[in-house]
Design an enzyme around this catalytic site. Sequence first.
Site, short mmCIF file in Angstrom:
data_model
loop_
_atom_site.label_atom_id
_atom_site.label_comp_id
_atom_site.label_asym_id
_atom_site.label_seq_id
_atom_site.Cartn_x
_atom_site.Cartn_y
_atom_site.Cartn_z
CG HIS A 4 -1.86 -1.08 1.36
ND1 HIS A 4 -1.71 -2.10 2.27
CD2 HIS A 4 -2.99 -1.36 0.67
CE1 HIS A 4 -2.72 -2.94 2.16
NE2 HIS A 4 -3.50 -2.53 1.19
N GLY A 16 -2.88 -2.26 -7.10
CA GLY A 16 -1.66 -3.07 -7.07
C GLY A 16 -1.70 -4.21 -8.08
CD GLN A 17 0.69 -6.79 -12.40
OE1 GLN A 17 0.22 -5.76 -12.89
NE2 GLN A 17 0.56 -7.96 -12.96
CD GLN A 43 -8.94 -5.30 -6.17
OE1 GLN A 43 -9.68 -5.89 -5.42
NE2 GLN A 43 -7.95 -4.54 -5.72
CB VAL A 99 5.84 -4.24 -2.42
CG1 VAL A 99 7.01 -4.16 -1.44
CG2 VAL A 99 5.64 -2.90 -3.11
O1 PAF Z 1 -7.74 -4.51 -2.89
C1 PAF Z 1 -8.47 -4.20 -1.92
O2 PAF Z 1 -7.99 -3.97 -0.81
C2 PAF Z 1 -9.98 -4.10 -2.12
O3 PAF Z 1 -10.44 -5.10 -2.97
C3 PAF Z 1 -10.44 -2.71 -2.59
C4 PAF Z 1 -9.92 -2.34 -3.96
C5 PAF Z 1 -9.99 -1.66 -1.57
C6 PAF Z 1 -11.98 -2.67 -2.66
O4 PAF Z 1 -12.54 -2.95 -1.41
#
Ligand code: PAF
Length: 282
Positions: free
Chosen positions: A37, A147-148, A153, A176
């Site tokens: 993150h 993120g990759q 997603q 990472v």
């Molecule tokens: O990747 C995540 O943490 C979640 O799927 C997200 C994108 C915050 C949606 O709740």
Amino acid sequence: MKFIPDLAKLSLITEKIRQLKKRIGFVPTMGALHAGHFSLINQARKENDVVVVSIFVNPAQFTPGEDFKKYPRYLKRDIGFCRKLGVDFLFLPDKSDIYPPGYSTFVNVEVLSDVLCGASRPGHFRGVATIVAKLLNIIQPDTLYLGQKDVQQAIIISRMVKDLNFPVKVKVVPTVRQEDGLALSSRNANLSKNERSGAVVLFKALRLAETLVSNGQRNASRIISRMKQLIEKNKQVKIDYIAIVDQERLRRLKKVKPRSLIVLAAKIGKTRLIDNTIIDYS
Ligand code: PAF
């Protein structure tokens, strides 16, 4: 850093920022923040005037029997990280504000949401697409950072943004990894010491696949079976899937092509982990 507890307030703030012609970078999260993150937030910080981070453990993306209650929550620590990283606005919405009584609208990105992780977690990506669509409508950022590691997603959200004409750019930031190669994930916190040391086999299997491809192997099922052999040596690991797919439609390929994606998911004890690599050769 300002805390924003409710949707209406955040909408007002971001509207004012847009009027001032400032660029907004947005990082959606479910908290339990880690270096993965941080790299999204750092990138957003470099490229924008204002950085908004949301922390919301989204019930709609957990399928029945999944770990919603056990999902790691470290709000105090997360707030400290966001402060240090120079986040301007931390959005901490309440479940009842996001999904008030009578809530009935969901976004489903068809086909892409039903394969790979979507096949084992029916409804998961419907929940992800819905919350991200809502957050984009509320915040209206210039750029969304994903993120990759969660590549399916990222592909689904990019598709949704295109299909529904959201005026936002999607940036996918590299995974990472820890020193031994394990991809950072909030779920790693649920691994026992023994499970944690075994989990690295997922990364090793991806590296093995890369080596096979660079030695000229193009047959997807041969690559996958070598990866399976390696992973199955570790009895704690139960493979959900290993696949080689194209990045646009996530269709399984028989032959590896440049830029194809090797994706995998496995359970280690009760913890489900995912990882992937992009095959890079020309
Ligand atoms: O990747 C995540 O943490 C979640 O799927 C997200 C994108 C915050 C949606 O709740």
